[in-house]
Every structure is written in structure tokens, then in C-alpha cells.
Design an enzyme around this catalytic site. Structure first.
Site, mmCIF file in Angstrom:
data_model
loop_
_atom_site.group_PDB
_atom_site.id
_atom_site.type_symbol
_atom_site.label_atom_id
_atom_site.label_comp_id
_atom_site.label_asym_id
_atom_site.label_seq_id
_atom_site.Cartn_x
_atom_site.Cartn_y
_atom_site.Cartn_z
ATOM 1 C CD GLU A 105 47.096 39.530 31.581
ATOM 2 O OE1 GLU A 105 47.805 40.536 31.694
ATOM 3 O OE2 GLU A 105 47.378 38.445 32.118
ATOM 4 C CE1 TYR A 117 39.370 35.651 38.522
ATOM 5 C CE2 TYR A 117 39.004 36.185 36.225
ATOM 6 C CZ TYR A 117 39.517 35.345 37.188
ATOM 7 O OH TYR A 117 40.158 34.197 36.821
#
Length: 147
Positions: A105, A117
Site C-alpha cells: 500500500e 513501484y
């Protein structure tokens, strides 16, 4: 260049300083880190260190079926130097030894982290409204399959 090494209990005072700098009011507590470090079979926590000073840290929770990037933080003055990418790459190498998939998250308002990411193969799979407390900030849930 900073060196990566396993996080120890002795690192917690500096890690807590960085938590406050980077994530307030949604910080982890020292007790949470102590509990994580005690679970060495399924946890992998690292620090990035320069001249004896911790400038970043990261943690992984890894099970046979999936792994979770628990946290990554880099001192504000050192962001943009690739420290976070090196920490993430070390976590992903460990995750790939243990699990077929990695989840995480990330704050919906943290575009630089989301970009990192994505560059490492993560894709958005959902949102968690008001995930970060007490701020109420949404989380973007991201997933990466083992290459």
C-alpha cells in the site's frame, strides 16, 4: 554511497526520527518495530547507512504465498539519490526467494513512490479509502508478480 544492512533494535531511535519526519501523523510506533524485528522468520528489515547514520529503512513481511512491502522511508534531505530504489530492490530480491507475489500500500498522494513501484513492475489493483490513520489518507494497493 550508503550501505544496506539488517535493521537492529539499536537503530530504532533514528528510525523513529525518520518516521516522524516522513509519515506524521500516520507513524508506526517503536513497539510496532520491536514486534516486527522479533519475527525474524517472516520479516526482513533493512537500513541504509552513511558514516554510521541511518538515512533510510525498509521492511518486508514474507510468507510462502505472498509478501508485503511493509514500509520504506528515506530521509527528506537524501530523497532522489536512489536510496529508496536500492532498499526496494533488496526487499524484492528477498521477496522473490520466498513468495510468488508482492503487495504493498502506498499513500494516494505519494506520486514519487508510486512511480518507483511502477518502474519495478507493480501495478495498481485497488484503493483502500482512509487507510492511513489518523490522517484518513487513501492507499493505493499495488501488486507485482515474480518475474
Amino acid at each position: 554511497m550508503s550501505r544496506l544492512r539488517p535493521m537492529t533494535l539499536a537503530d530504532l531511535p533514528r528510525v523513529m526520527e525518520l518516521e516522524e519526519e516522513l509519515f506524521a501523523p500516520d507513524t508506526w510506533t517503536a513497539a510496532m518495530y520491536r514486534e516486527e524485528l522479533a519475527q525474524s522468520g517472516t520479516r526482513h528489515y533493512l537500513v541504509a547507512e552513511d558514516d554510521g547514520v541511518v538515512v533510510g529503512y525498509a521492511g518486508l513481511i514474507a510468507y510462502d504465498e505472498e509478501a508485503h512491502v511493509a514500509t520504506i522511508g528515506v530521509a527528506g534531505a537524501r530523497q532522489g539519490e536512489g536510496i529508496g530504489a536500492r532498499l526496494l530492490d533488496a526487499l524484492l530480491a528477498e521477496a522473490d526467494r520466498r513468495s510468488p507475489v508482492v503487495l504493498l500500500e502506498v499513500r494516494a498522494d505519494n506520486e514519487p513512490a508510486q512511480g518507483l513501484y511502477r518502474r519495478r513492475g507493480f501495478t495498481e489493483i485497488g484503493r483502500r479509502p482512509r487507510y492511513y490513520q489518523p490522517s484518513g489518507t487513501d492507499a493505493v494497493v499495488m501488486k507485482r508478480e515474480k518475474p
